[in-house]
Design a protein around this motif. Structure first.
Motif, PDB file in Angstrom:
ATOM      1  N   THR A  98       0.843  -1.193   0.000  1.00  0.00           N
ATOM      2  CA  THR A  98       0.000   0.000   0.000  1.00  0.00           C
ATOM      3  C   THR A  98       0.879   1.243   0.000  1.00  0.00           C
ATOM      4  OG1 THR A  98      -1.906   1.048   1.075  1.00  0.00           O
ATOM      5  CG2 THR A  98      -0.227   0.094   2.529  1.00  0.00           C
ATOM      6  N   GLY A  99       0.302   2.390   0.397  1.00  0.00           N
ATOM      7  CA  GLY A  99       1.082   3.624   0.494  1.00  0.00           C
ATOM      8  C   GLY A  99       1.617   4.066  -0.854  1.00  0.00           C
ATOM      9  N   TRP A 100       2.831   4.621  -0.840  1.00  0.00           N
ATOM     10  CA  TRP A 100       3.391   5.110  -2.102  1.00  0.00           C
ATOM     11  C   TRP A 100       3.697   3.972  -3.072  1.00  0.00           C
ATOM     12  CZ3 TRP A 100       6.981   6.959   2.037  1.00  0.00           C
ATOM     13  CH2 TRP A 100       8.014   6.060   2.285  1.00  0.00           C
ATOM     14  N   THR A 101       3.848   2.737  -2.547  1.00  0.00           N
ATOM     15  CA  THR A 101       4.102   1.599  -3.423  1.00  0.00           C
ATOM     16  C   THR A 101       2.899   1.327  -4.325  1.00  0.00           C
ATOM     17  OG1 THR A 101       5.634   0.601  -1.833  1.00  0.00           O
ATOM     18  CG2 THR A 101       4.664  -0.865  -3.487  1.00  0.00           C
ATOM     19  N   SER A 102       1.713   1.228  -3.738  1.00  0.00           N
ATOM     20  CA  SER A 102       0.517   0.986  -4.557  1.00  0.00           C
ATOM     21  C   SER A 102       0.096   2.251  -5.303  1.00  0.00           C
ATOM     22  CB  SER A 102      -0.637   0.463  -3.689  1.00  0.00           C
ATOM     23  OG  SER A 102      -0.926   1.338  -2.616  1.00  0.00           O
ATOM     24  N   ALA A 103       0.365   3.441  -4.735  1.00  0.00           N
ATOM     25  CA  ALA A 103       0.044   4.686  -5.439  1.00  0.00           C
ATOM     26  C   ALA A 103       0.812   4.763  -6.752  1.00  0.00           C
ATOM     27  CB  ALA A 103       0.366   5.896  -4.564  1.00  0.00           C
ATOM     28  N   ASN A 104       2.069   4.384  -6.726  1.00  0.00           N
ATOM     29  CA  ASN A 104       2.861   4.367  -7.950  1.00  0.00           C
ATOM     30  C   ASN A 104       2.358   3.296  -8.913  1.00  0.00           C
ATOM     31  OD1 ASN A 104       5.558   3.106  -9.380  1.00  0.00           O
ATOM     32  ND2 ASN A 104       5.638   5.330  -9.242  1.00  0.00           N
ATOM     33  N   HIS A 105       1.967   2.142  -8.357  1.00  0.00           N
ATOM     34  CA  HIS A 105       1.466   1.037  -9.176  1.00  0.00           C
ATOM     35  C   HIS A 105       0.228   1.447  -9.960  1.00  0.00           C
ATOM     36  CE1 HIS A 105       0.578  -3.178 -10.209  1.00  0.00           C
ATOM     37  NE2 HIS A 105      -0.672  -2.889  -9.935  1.00  0.00           N
ATOM     38  N   TRP A 106      -0.676   2.219  -9.342  1.00  0.00           N
ATOM     39  CA  TRP A 106      -1.937   2.606  -9.983  1.00  0.00           C
ATOM     40  C   TRP A 106      -1.851   3.944 -10.707  1.00  0.00           C
ATOM     41  CZ3 TRP A 106      -4.702  -1.474 -10.426  1.00  0.00           C
ATOM     42  CH2 TRP A 106      -4.783  -2.416  -9.402  1.00  0.00           C
ATOM     43  N   GLY A 107      -0.694   4.537 -10.773  1.00  0.00           N
ATOM     44  CA  GLY A 107      -0.544   5.793 -11.491  1.00  0.00           C
ATOM     45  C   GLY A 107      -1.023   7.012 -10.728  1.00  0.00           C
ATOM     46  N   THR A 109       0.817   8.563  -8.618  1.00  0.00           N
ATOM     47  CA  THR A 109       2.008   9.400  -8.515  1.00  0.00           C
ATOM     48  C   THR A 109       3.031   8.890  -9.506  1.00  0.00           C
ATOM     49  OG1 THR A 109       3.782  10.207  -7.054  1.00  0.00           O
ATOM     50  CG2 THR A 109       2.965   7.978  -6.648  1.00  0.00           C
ATOM     51  N   GLU A 110       3.852   9.805  -9.987  1.00  0.00           N
ATOM     52  CA  GLU A 110       4.949   9.417 -10.869  1.00  0.00           C
ATOM     53  C   GLU A 110       6.256   9.288 -10.105  1.00  0.00           C
ATOM     54  OE1 GLU A 110       5.097  12.178 -14.067  1.00  0.00           O
ATOM     55  OE2 GLU A 110       3.213  11.506 -14.976  1.00  0.00           O
ATOM     56  N   GLN A 111       6.228   9.659  -8.835  1.00  0.00           N
ATOM     57  CA  GLN A 111       7.432   9.542  -8.029  1.00  0.00           C
ATOM     58  C   GLN A 111       7.745   8.075  -7.780  1.00  0.00           C
ATOM     59  OE1 GLN A 111       8.247  12.160  -4.743  1.00  0.00           O
ATOM     60  NE2 GLN A 111       6.495  13.456  -5.230  1.00  0.00           N
ATOM     61  N   VAL A 112       9.018   7.758  -7.796  1.00  0.00           N
ATOM     62  CA  VAL A 112       9.470   6.391  -7.545  1.00  0.00           C
ATOM     63  C   VAL A 112      10.182   6.366  -6.192  1.00  0.00           C
ATOM     64  CG1 VAL A 112      10.919   4.498  -8.347  1.00  0.00           C
ATOM     65  CG2 VAL A 112       9.706   5.928 -10.008  1.00  0.00           C
ATOM     66  N   PHE A 113       9.718   5.507  -5.320  1.00  0.00           N
ATOM     67  CA  PHE A 113      10.283   5.369  -3.988  1.00  0.00           C
ATOM     68  C   PHE A 113      11.019   4.029  -3.894  1.00  0.00           C
ATOM     69  CE2 PHE A 113       6.588   8.040  -3.805  1.00  0.00           C
ATOM     70  CZ  PHE A 113       6.911   9.062  -2.922  1.00  0.00           C
ATOM     71  N   GLY A 180       4.375   9.274   2.386  1.00  0.00           N
ATOM     72  CA  GLY A 180       5.369  10.346   2.336  1.00  0.00           C
ATOM     73  C   GLY A 180       4.874  11.651   2.931  1.00  0.00           C
ATOM     74  N   GLY A 181       3.781  11.591   3.720  1.00  0.00           N
ATOM     75  CA  GLY A 181       3.239  12.791   4.339  1.00  0.00           C
ATOM     76  C   GLY A 181       1.900  13.183   3.735  1.00  0.00           C
ATOM     77  N   ILE A 182       1.156  14.017   4.446  1.00  0.00           N
ATOM     78  CA  ILE A 182      -0.195  14.376   4.012  1.00  0.00           C
ATOM     79  C   ILE A 182      -0.176  15.210   2.733  1.00  0.00           C
ATOM     80  CG2 ILE A 182      -0.386  16.514   5.347  1.00  0.00           C
ATOM     81  CD1 ILE A 182      -3.115  13.813   4.780  1.00  0.00           C
ATOM     82  N   GLN A 183       0.910  15.965   2.499  1.00  0.00           N
ATOM     83  CA  GLN A 183       0.989  16.740   1.269  1.00  0.00           C
ATOM     84  C   GLN A 183       0.965  15.821   0.048  1.00  0.00           C
ATOM     85  OE1 GLN A 183       1.050  20.041   1.007  1.00  0.00           O
ATOM     86  NE2 GLN A 183       1.353  20.677   3.128  1.00  0.00           N
ATOM     87  N   LEU A 184       1.773  14.776   0.073  1.00  0.00           N
ATOM     88  CA  LEU A 184       1.773  13.813  -1.028  1.00  0.00           C
ATOM     89  C   LEU A 184       0.465  13.036  -1.061  1.00  0.00           C
ATOM     90  CD1 LEU A 184       5.372  12.295  -1.272  1.00  0.00           C
ATOM     91  CD2 LEU A 184       4.139  13.621  -2.989  1.00  0.00           C
ATOM     92  N   GLY A 185      -0.074  12.718   0.127  1.00  0.00           N
ATOM     93  CA  GLY A 185      -1.352  12.016   0.178  1.00  0.00           C
ATOM     94  C   GLY A 185      -2.454  12.809  -0.501  1.00  0.00           C
ATOM     95  N   ALA A 186      -2.440  14.133  -0.308  1.00  0.00           N
ATOM     96  CA  ALA A 186      -3.426  14.998  -0.961  1.00  0.00           C
ATOM     97  C   ALA A 186      -3.230  14.989  -2.480  1.00  0.00           C
ATOM     98  CB  ALA A 186      -3.312  16.420  -0.418  1.00  0.00           C
ATOM     99  N   GLU A 187      -1.974  14.903  -2.924  1.00  0.00           N
ATOM    100  CA  GLU A 187      -1.706  14.815  -4.361  1.00  0.00           C
ATOM    101  C   GLU A 187      -2.225  13.499  -4.927  1.00  0.00           C
ATOM    102  OE1 GLU A 187      -0.437  17.124  -6.421  1.00  0.00           O
ATOM    103  OE2 GLU A 187      -0.500  18.510  -4.726  1.00  0.00           O
ATOM    104  N   PHE A 188      -2.063  12.410  -4.157  1.00  0.00           N
ATOM    105  CA  PHE A 188      -2.610  11.122  -4.601  1.00  0.00           C
ATOM    106  C   PHE A 188      -4.126  11.231  -4.784  1.00  0.00           C
ATOM    107  CE2 PHE A 188       0.851   8.648  -2.030  1.00  0.00           C
ATOM    108  CZ  PHE A 188       1.833   9.170  -2.857  1.00  0.00           C
ATOM    109  N   LEU A 189      -4.791  11.917  -3.843  1.00  0.00           N
ATOM    110  CA  LEU A 189      -6.240  12.054  -3.912  1.00  0.00           C
ATOM    111  C   LEU A 189      -6.657  12.857  -5.142  1.00  0.00           C
ATOM    112  CD1 LEU A 189      -9.064  11.652  -2.730  1.00  0.00           C
ATOM    113  CD2 LEU A 189      -8.675  13.671  -1.286  1.00  0.00           C
TER     114      LEU A 189
END
Length: 274
Positions: A98-107, A109-113, A180-189
């Motif tokens: 989950t988290g940034w791992t699944s966010a990247n998987h589903w597009g 975010t374009e950031q790679v962690f 990666g913090g609520i700022q990035l979480g808001a970008e995911f949303l």
């Protein structure tokens, strides 16, 4: 023999019968207990053999009591890792990514962690684990509900569980550090609003174990101009008592949004839309 660079060559599989038996009967990732049963040897004798075979390059020790088979074609067995996702689910089987791992998987975010994020009900020593060369960020939830919001994918014959886009958002809003913090979480949303089903997200919100995620979701949906009042009313009726910070990693000072029982202690850029 060694190559000119000093790396040990992969030993021939025409070696001892024991190692051939072990490699044939164990899965790609196996434990010393499994090896002990296959070899029919005492624990100490098994561990000594595993240590020798790891030095020789047939296998690689990845964690105390856990070993990884090294394919015969690998020239540098001491650097062989295999699939990090399979590795993680063998160590923590009751888990999903989950988290940034699944966010990247589903597009989302374009950031790679480099660090892989997972939630598990298995016991872990610390939230930050390193297995061989891979870093993991782990959140333990004892009563983990895997009945909703989980997608399954196959990686080389191994089933991997990953949060779908809706559960990814709810996890990141519940535990912002996983994104990666609520700022990035808001970008995911914001990315989710553009490409996925908000009604499903609203439905999933009440399923999530964390009440804080629902409060953050309601506020951020309004902030981004979401206008389906029935959905927002449904969310606001389900929020629990008690005020939570928008960003739990910052100082708890700011202004309160009583509709969502939320302390806004950091600025999130809005993305108003009709």
């Amino acid at each position: 023999k060694k190559k000119g660079g000093g790396e040990a060559l992969m030993p021939s599989l025409d070696g001892p019968k024991e190692i051939r038996t072990l490699l044939a009967q164990t899965p790609e990732i196996f434990t010393n207990k499994q090896a002990q049963e296959i070899l029919s040897l005492p624990k100490d004798a098994t561990n000594r053999k595993l240590a020798r075979w790891a030095t020789a390059g047939y296998i690689r020790r990845i964690k105390n009591g856990i070993y990884l088979q090294v394919p015969s074609y690998i020239e540098k067995p001491q650097k062989w890792l295999g699939d990090e996702y399979k590795l993680a689910l063998n160590i923590w089987p009751n888990s999903y990514f989950t988290g940034w791992t699944s966010a990247n998987h589903w597009g989302l975010t374009e950031q790679v962690f480099r660090t892989i994020v997972l939630i598990t009900s298995d016991r872990v020593r610390t939230e930050n684990e390193s297995i061989v060369a891979t870093k993991f960020l782990i959140k333990r939830i004892r009563n983990l509900d895997l009945s909703w919001g989980i997608a399954h994918e196959w990686r080389d014959g191994f089933k991997v569980s990953i949060a779908n886009p809706s559960r990814t958002i709810m996890d990141v809003l519940a535990y912002p550090e996983l994104g990666g913090g609520i700022q990035l979480g808001a970008e995911f949303l914001k990315a989710y609003i553009d490409d996925f089903n908000i009604r499903e997200l609203v439905k999933y919100a009440s399923k999530h174990a964390s009440g804080s995620s629902l409060k953050r979701l309601g506020y951020l949906l309004e902030l981004n101009g979401y206008r389906h009042l029935a959905d927002l009313d449904e969310l606001s009726k389900k929020i629990s008592k008690g005020v939570v910070p928008l960003d739990p990693l910052r100082v708890h000072s700011g202004f309160r949004i009583m509709k969502w029982n939320l302390l806004v202690n950091t600025k999130i850029e809005s993305d108003q839309r009709s």
